[in-house]
Design a protein around this motif. Structure first.
Motif, mmCIF file in Angstrom:
data_model
loop_
_atom_site.group_PDB
_atom_site.id
_atom_site.type_symbol
_atom_site.label_atom_id
_atom_site.label_comp_id
_atom_site.label_asym_id
_atom_site.label_seq_id
_atom_site.Cartn_x
_atom_site.Cartn_y
_atom_site.Cartn_z
ATOM 1 N N LEU A 125 0.832 -1.199 0.000
ATOM 2 C CA LEU A 125 0.000 0.000 0.000
ATOM 3 C C LEU A 125 0.869 1.253 0.000
ATOM 4 C CD1 LEU A 125 -2.714 -0.850 2.690
ATOM 5 C CD2 LEU A 125 -3.094 -0.480 0.256
ATOM 6 N N THR A 126 0.454 2.234 -0.762
ATOM 7 C CA THR A 126 1.092 3.540 -0.711
ATOM 8 C C THR A 126 0.478 4.320 0.449
ATOM 9 O OG1 THR A 126 -0.554 4.591 -2.127
ATOM 10 C CG2 THR A 126 1.367 3.569 -3.231
ATOM 11 N N HIS A 127 1.143 5.383 0.824
ATOM 12 C CA HIS A 127 0.589 6.232 1.879
ATOM 13 C C HIS A 127 -0.727 6.854 1.436
ATOM 14 C CE1 HIS A 127 3.668 6.098 5.009
ATOM 15 N NE2 HIS A 127 4.484 5.819 4.002
ATOM 16 N N GLN A 128 -0.819 7.232 0.168
ATOM 17 C CA GLN A 128 -2.066 7.806 -0.337
ATOM 18 C C GLN A 128 -3.205 6.791 -0.247
ATOM 19 O OE1 GLN A 128 -2.816 11.112 -1.751
ATOM 20 N NE2 GLN A 128 -4.739 10.202 -1.071
ATOM 21 N N ALA A 129 -2.948 5.554 -0.661
ATOM 22 C CA ALA A 129 -3.989 4.524 -0.606
ATOM 23 C C ALA A 129 -4.408 4.250 0.838
ATOM 24 C CB ALA A 129 -3.494 3.240 -1.271
ATOM 25 N N PHE A 130 -3.443 4.221 1.744
ATOM 26 C CA PHE A 130 -3.783 3.967 3.142
ATOM 27 C C PHE A 130 -4.570 5.134 3.726
ATOM 28 C CE2 PHE A 130 -2.599 3.463 7.735
ATOM 29 C CZ PHE A 130 -3.354 2.304 7.939
ATOM 30 N N ALA A 131 -4.148 6.357 3.437
ATOM 31 C CA ALA A 131 -4.889 7.532 3.904
ATOM 32 C C ALA A 131 -6.323 7.490 3.393
ATOM 33 C CB ALA A 131 -4.184 8.818 3.459
ATOM 34 N N ASP A 132 -6.486 7.089 2.137
ATOM 35 C CA ASP A 132 -7.828 6.985 1.569
ATOM 36 C C ASP A 132 -8.677 5.970 2.319
ATOM 37 O OD1 ASP A 132 -7.156 8.887 -0.339
ATOM 38 O OD2 ASP A 132 -6.848 7.409 -1.950
ATOM 39 N N THR A 133 -8.093 4.815 2.662
ATOM 40 C CA THR A 133 -8.866 3.793 3.381
ATOM 41 C C THR A 133 -9.252 4.268 4.777
ATOM 42 O OG1 THR A 133 -6.971 2.620 4.341
ATOM 43 C CG2 THR A 133 -7.721 1.891 2.158
ATOM 44 N N LEU A 134 -8.443 5.149 5.351
ATOM 45 C CA LEU A 134 -8.745 5.688 6.680
ATOM 46 C C LEU A 134 -9.707 6.869 6.632
ATOM 47 C CD1 LEU A 134 -5.151 5.703 8.213
ATOM 48 C CD2 LEU A 134 -6.945 4.006 8.599
ATOM 49 N N GLY A 135 -9.916 7.404 5.435
ATOM 50 C CA GLY A 135 -10.762 8.584 5.299
ATOM 51 C C GLY A 135 -10.039 9.864 5.706
ATOM 52 N N PRO B 154 -8.150 10.717 19.716
ATOM 53 C CA PRO B 154 -8.844 9.457 20.043
ATOM 54 C C PRO B 154 -9.579 8.850 18.845
ATOM 55 C CG PRO B 154 -9.166 11.037 21.804
ATOM 56 C CD PRO B 154 -8.475 11.782 20.680
ATOM 57 N N SER B 155 -10.215 9.684 18.020
ATOM 58 C CA SER B 155 -10.946 9.133 16.872
ATOM 59 C C SER B 155 -9.996 8.546 15.823
ATOM 60 C CB SER B 155 -11.859 10.180 16.244
ATOM 61 O OG SER B 155 -11.120 11.257 15.727
ATOM 62 N N VAL B 156 -8.849 9.162 15.620
ATOM 63 C CA VAL B 156 -7.873 8.614 14.666
ATOM 64 C C VAL B 156 -7.279 7.318 15.212
ATOM 65 C CG1 VAL B 156 -5.634 9.000 13.548
ATOM 66 C CG2 VAL B 156 -7.359 10.804 13.531
ATOM 67 N N ARG B 157 -7.017 7.267 16.514
ATOM 68 C CA ARG B 157 -6.512 6.011 17.096
ATOM 69 C C ARG B 157 -7.523 4.881 16.884
ATOM 70 N NH1 ARG B 157 -5.356 9.347 21.582
ATOM 71 N NH2 ARG B 157 -6.672 8.082 22.931
ATOM 72 N N LEU C 205 -7.469 3.801 13.223
ATOM 73 C CA LEU C 205 -6.296 2.969 12.952
ATOM 74 C C LEU C 205 -6.508 1.540 13.456
ATOM 75 C CD1 LEU C 205 -3.473 5.501 13.841
ATOM 76 C CD2 LEU C 205 -3.936 4.548 11.574
ATOM 77 N N LEU C 206 -7.016 1.420 14.672
ATOM 78 C CA LEU C 206 -7.234 0.080 15.242
ATOM 79 C C LEU C 206 -8.277 -0.713 14.468
ATOM 80 C CD1 LEU C 206 -7.157 0.933 19.046
ATOM 81 C CD2 LEU C 206 -5.408 -0.297 17.738
ATOM 82 N N ASP C 207 -9.218 -0.006 13.843
ATOM 83 C CA ASP C 207 -10.278 -0.672 13.076
ATOM 84 C C ASP C 207 -9.882 -0.960 11.626
ATOM 85 O OD1 ASP C 207 -11.936 -0.650 15.277
ATOM 86 O OD2 ASP C 207 -13.062 1.125 14.645
ATOM 87 N N SER C 208 -8.772 -0.400 11.170
ATOM 88 C CA SER C 208 -8.383 -0.595 9.774
ATOM 89 C C SER C 208 -7.955 -2.048 9.547
ATOM 90 C CB SER C 208 -7.262 0.365 9.386
ATOM 91 O OG SER C 208 -6.008 -0.235 9.477
ATOM 92 N N ASP D 42 -1.374 -4.766 18.832
ATOM 93 C CA ASP D 42 -1.361 -4.140 20.146
ATOM 94 C C ASP D 42 -1.083 -2.651 19.985
ATOM 95 O OD1 ASP D 42 -0.178 -3.120 22.680
ATOM 96 O OD2 ASP D 42 -0.461 -5.195 23.304
ATOM 97 N N GLU D 43 -1.799 -1.843 20.736
ATOM 98 C CA GLU D 43 -1.621 -0.393 20.667
ATOM 99 C C GLU D 43 -0.166 0.020 20.925
ATOM 100 O OE1 GLU D 43 -4.422 1.672 23.149
ATOM 101 O OE2 GLU D 43 -6.068 0.432 22.438
ATOM 102 N N ALA D 44 0.519 -0.698 21.775
ATOM 103 C CA ALA D 44 1.908 -0.359 22.101
ATOM 104 C C ALA D 44 2.824 -0.459 20.885
ATOM 105 C CB ALA D 44 2.422 -1.260 23.215
ATOM 106 N N LEU D 45 2.417 -1.219 19.874
ATOM 107 C CA LEU D 45 3.205 -1.321 18.652
ATOM 108 C C LEU D 45 2.894 -0.193 17.675
ATOM 109 C CD1 LEU D 45 2.867 -5.146 17.976
ATOM 110 C CD2 LEU D 45 4.841 -3.934 18.925
ATOM 111 N N LEU D 46 1.737 0.433 17.839
ATOM 112 C CA LEU D 46 1.293 1.444 16.876
ATOM 113 C C LEU D 46 1.642 2.869 17.255
ATOM 114 C CD1 LEU D 46 -2.214 0.053 15.947
ATOM 115 C CD2 LEU D 46 -0.145 0.071 14.557
#
Length: 92
Positions: A23-33, A51-54, A57-60, A67-71
């Protein structure tokens, strides 16, 4: 009373997963909205994760189950000085 924590993305973890999923950064940003520029600021740790972005990310699908500690890193601010705490309390 302490100041809120700051959450900063761990770019090395995310980059490894993006590479694995081709995935490119653009494609990933698109999937995250998210816009590419906002994603870039998060990725390069120029902006903290809300909090909403976290949650996003966890739902992607790419990051789900990690684990959140890795992200992200959590930076805890120092406690407020006692005199500042009293001043803030008197405003309430």
């Amino acid at each position: 009373m302490t100041n809120p924590a700051t959450y900063l993305l761990r770019p090395e973890t995310v980059q490894a997963l993006l590479d694995r999923h081709h995935l490119t950064h653009q494609a990933f940003a698109d999937t995250l909205g998210l816009s590419r520029s906002y994603w870039s600021a998060l990725f390069h740790r120029r902006r903290a994760l809300t909090p909403s972005v976290r949650r996003t990310l966890l739902d992607s699908p790419v990051l789900r189950g990690l684990d959140e500690a890795l992200l992200w890193d959590v930076e805890r601010d120092e406690p407020l000085p006692e005199d500042l705490h009293a001043a803030l309390a008197s405003r309430a």
